[in-house]
Each structure stands twice: as C-alpha cells, then as structure tokens.
Motif scaffolding. Structure first.
Motif, PDB file in Angstrom:
ATOM      1  N   UNK A 132       0.855  -1.193   0.000  1.00 15.86           N
ATOM      2  CA  UNK A 132       0.000   0.000   0.000  1.00 15.86           C
ATOM      3  C   UNK A 132       0.887   1.238   0.000  1.00 15.86           C
ATOM      4  N   UNK A 133       0.307   2.354  -0.422  1.00 16.08           N
ATOM      5  CA  UNK A 133       1.033   3.618  -0.425  1.00 16.08           C
ATOM      6  C   UNK A 133       0.679   4.384   0.846  1.00 16.08           C
ATOM      7  N   UNK A 134       1.647   4.465   1.759  1.00 15.44           N
ATOM      8  CA  UNK A 134       1.413   5.165   3.018  1.00 15.44           C
ATOM      9  C   UNK A 134       1.490   6.682   2.863  1.00 15.44           C
ATOM     10  N   UNK A 135       2.083   7.146   1.774  1.00 14.44           N
ATOM     11  CA  UNK A 135       2.348   8.581   1.641  1.00 14.44           C
ATOM     12  C   UNK A 135       1.074   9.409   1.672  1.00 14.44           C
ATOM     13  N   UNK A 136       0.002   8.855   1.136  1.00 18.33           N
ATOM     14  CA  UNK A 136      -1.248   9.605   1.091  1.00 18.33           C
ATOM     15  C   UNK A 136      -2.091   9.486   2.342  1.00 18.33           C
ATOM     16  N   UNK A 137      -1.568   8.818   3.355  1.00 15.75           N
ATOM     17  CA  UNK A 137      -2.326   8.622   4.594  1.00 15.75           C
ATOM     18  C   UNK A 137      -1.738   9.462   5.722  1.00 15.75           C
ATOM     19  N   UNK A 138      -2.591  10.097   6.526  1.00 19.43           N
ATOM     20  CA  UNK A 138      -2.056  10.757   7.725  1.00 19.43           C
ATOM     21  C   UNK A 138      -1.541   9.713   8.702  1.00 19.43           C
ATOM     22  N   UNK A 139      -0.709  10.130   9.639  1.00 19.39           N
ATOM     23  CA  UNK A 139      -0.111   9.191  10.601  1.00 19.39           C
ATOM     24  C   UNK A 139      -1.173   8.400  11.350  1.00 19.39           C
ATOM     25  N   UNK A 140      -2.329   9.032  11.614  1.00 19.89           N
ATOM     26  CA  UNK A 140      -3.393   8.355  12.356  1.00 19.89           C
ATOM     27  C   UNK A 140      -3.976   7.169  11.599  1.00 19.89           C
ATOM     28  N   UNK A 141      -3.748   7.110  10.278  1.00 20.16           N
ATOM     29  CA  UNK A 141      -4.263   6.014   9.459  1.00 20.16           C
ATOM     30  C   UNK A 141      -3.161   5.085   8.982  1.00 20.16           C
ATOM     31  N   UNK A 142      -1.977   5.207   9.590  1.00 18.81           N
ATOM     32  CA  UNK A 142      -0.849   4.360   9.194  1.00 18.81           C
ATOM     33  C   UNK A 142      -0.482   3.367  10.288  1.00 18.81           C
ATOM     34  N   UNK A 143      -1.419   3.049  11.160  1.00 14.28           N
ATOM     35  CA  UNK A 143      -1.138   2.060  12.201  1.00 14.28           C
ATOM     36  C   UNK A 143      -1.262   0.665  11.601  1.00 14.28           C
ATOM     37  N   UNK A 144      -0.146  -0.046  11.531  1.00  8.14           N
ATOM     38  CA  UNK A 144      -0.113  -1.334  10.844  1.00  8.14           C
ATOM     39  C   UNK A 144      -0.993  -2.369  11.522  1.00  8.14           C
ATOM     40  N   UNK A 145      -1.072  -2.325  12.829  1.00 11.21           N
ATOM     41  CA  UNK A 145      -1.912  -3.294  13.535  1.00 11.21           C
ATOM     42  C   UNK A 145      -3.375  -3.124  13.131  1.00 11.21           C
ATOM     43  N   UNK A 146      -3.858  -1.891  13.121  1.00 14.05           N
ATOM     44  CA  UNK A 146      -5.253  -1.647  12.759  1.00 14.05           C
ATOM     45  C   UNK A 146      -5.507  -1.981  11.288  1.00 14.05           C
ATOM     46  N   UNK A 147      -4.545  -1.676  10.434  1.00 17.90           N
ATOM     47  CA  UNK A 147      -4.702  -1.990   9.009  1.00 17.90           C
ATOM     48  C   UNK A 147      -4.863  -3.490   8.809  1.00 17.90           C
ATOM     49  N   UNK A 148      -3.972  -4.264   9.408  1.00 15.05           N
ATOM     50  CA  UNK A 148      -4.004  -5.715   9.223  1.00 15.05           C
ATOM     51  C   UNK A 148      -5.253  -6.345   9.825  1.00 15.05           C
ATOM     52  N   UNK A 149      -5.731  -5.773  10.913  1.00 13.37           N
ATOM     53  CA  UNK A 149      -6.900  -6.341  11.589  1.00 13.37           C
ATOM     54  C   UNK A 149      -8.224  -5.917  10.954  1.00 13.37           C
ATOM     55  N   UNK A 150      -8.256  -4.752  10.296  1.00 10.01           N
ATOM     56  CA  UNK A 150      -9.529  -4.204   9.834  1.00 10.01           C
ATOM     57  C   UNK A 150      -9.699  -4.184   8.312  1.00 10.01           C
ATOM     58  N   UNK A 151      -8.610  -4.234   7.567  1.00  8.89           N
ATOM     59  CA  UNK A 151      -8.713  -4.168   6.104  1.00  8.89           C
ATOM     60  C   UNK A 151      -9.358  -5.446   5.561  1.00  8.89           C
TER      61      UNK A 151
END
Length: 273
Positions: A140-159
């Motif tokens: 994924x491209x993290x550059x377009x996400x604010x820091x609050x949306x770059x938490x890897x744990x939440x991404x892996x659990x919720x995507x």
C-alpha cells in the motif's frame, strides 16, 4: 543482606535525599523528617500511605509497573536508579523509558531505499513511519495517509483484503494480537495503546476474542501471499528487528520464500527502476 533488605535501604535513602521544594511542596525549618515524609511520597505517587509504608518496610507486597514508575518520578531517579528499583522490586527490567523515536532517521530511510525487498519501519505503537517503493508497489502507499491512518496493527486487523481467507485471517489475527499484547506490557505510552485497544474492541469482534485470551508472543514471524497487480501472487516471509539507535522503532523485512516469488519480486523491482 537480601535483595529485599537492599530495596528497603534504597527506598529510605531515595526518600531522604529529596527536598520538599524539589517536588513542589512547601519546606519548613520545623520539619523533623529529613527529605520527604512517607505520606508525601504516597500522595505524590498516587498510592495509599499504608501500601507505601509496607513496601518501604520490606513486607511482601507487589507494586505495579505504573506505581514503580510513579515512585521513580517522585524520587527523581536517573535511568540507572530507575532500572535498579525495577530489578529489586520486580526482578525484571523496567519498560522502555526513552521517549520513542517517531521520525525515521535519514540513514535508515537510505538503507530501506537501497534494498531489493519490501521493507518498512514502525514505531512502538505500530505506526508506519518509513517504507521503500517496493512496499508501495505490492502492499500500500502510506504517503497519502495521515499518521493516524498508518497504524499497521489496525490496518491488518480491519482491512477487508486480509479477510478473504477466513481461517488464515483468524490465525494471523490471533498471533498479531498476542504480539500487540506483549508490546502493551512493555510500553510507557499506556494512553496511546489504551486508545488503540478501545477502538479495536469496538470495531473488531475477532480482536475482542483474542485480546481476552492469555496468549503472548514476544517475536512475530509469518508467511503470507500478496496478490500484486500485474505480477501475480508473491509469497513472502516477514520478520522484525529492533533499530539500535532508535529505541521503539522496528524494521520489518519481507523476503520471498520460493523461486517464483523471487522472480516476480525482481520484476516489481525492475518496474520501479
């Protein structure tokens, strides 16, 4: 002389050397106690006078890490003294005390950019702060996400993309949560972790299920397959490593596990040239 005797001596000496003015209390020539009184220590630390008194007397009472942190601040302990207190009281090192590095060091980013495999850096609370272009291409491209949306744990659990294989997702979620629980036990940023935990309890029944289980994982490694647009499936094994000059940061490397995956990853690298 036992460790408990040494703890008693250490606490009494630490209390005696602190002047009331050092911690914002009024000082008076009429004070009979050298340093702080026990009730003052208790009030500043946020515990009962009885509990602190018993602890200083060497009775068999256990203080939580939070209470020991409070005593460290009340007594104005330096890092070595703080570690000494935890070792005597809990027979283990204290949680990480150095403020976490939330900005990737230029030399670390330079290293990421020079690798021919996906690599990224996360902070103590799993926020992604550094990555190379291969990560952008296949994850994924993290550059377009604010820091609050770059938490890897939440991404892996919720995507939703990780839920296509329900059985595989549950296994991943179980181990991720066990590792996150380990990180929670060691952090000094309890408020940050508590906010993530409360959010996840509301958003994920799977997280809720595994969070209340007892499993803990101190080091997380796994193998998973990524479907990349234009290159097909690439199977990688990932592992994480502490970055010595940046306490709290972890480097995550993704290595292809078979010839097909290595060839396809090489094609991804060439496409980025």
């Amino acid at each position: 002389m036992t460790q408990r005797d040494e703890l008693v001596r250490f606490l009494k000496n630490a209390r005696a050397r602190i002047k009331p003015a050092d911690v914002g209390l009024p000082d008076s020539d009429r004070r009979r106690t050298v340093g702080l009184r026990r009730e003052e220590v208790a009030a500043l630390t946020g515990m009962s006078v009885t509990w602190y008194t018993w602890f200083e007397q060497g009775r068999d009472v256990q203080l939580s890490a939070a209470m020991l942190e409070g005593l460290s601040k009340t007594f104005l302990l330096n890092p070595q003294e703080r570690e000494f207190l935890f070792a005597l009281a809990q027979h283990r090192p204290p949680p990480l005390a150095v403020p976490p590095d939330e900005v990737i060091h230029p030399i670390t980013q330079h290293m990421l950019d020079g690798l021919n495999i996906p690599a990224q850096v996360i902070t103590e609370d799993w926020t992604v702060i550094g990555w190379n272009r291969i990560v952008t291409k296949i994850f994924r491209d993290y550059a377009g996400r604010p820091a609050s949306e770059r938490n890897l744990f939440k991404i892996l659990m919720l995507d939703e993309r990780y839920r296509k294989n329900p059985e595989g997702f549950r296994e991943m979620a179980r181990r991720l949560t066990a590792r996150f629980k380990w990180d929670y036990s060691r952090t000094t940023r309890i408020d940050v972790f508590d906010a993530i935990i409360q959010e996840m309890l509301k958003k994920s029944k799977t997280f809720e299920e595994f969070w209340y289980e007892s499993e803990i994982v101190a080091h997380f490694e796994d193998v998973h397959t990524v479907n990349t647009s234009g290159f097909g499936d690439i199977t990688v094994q990932h592992s994480s490593y502490a970055i010595e000059e940046a306490p709290g940061q972890r480097l995550i490397l993704f290595v292809p596990v078979d010839d097909v995956s290595r060839e396809r990853l090489a094609q991804v690298v060439l496409s980025e040239s």
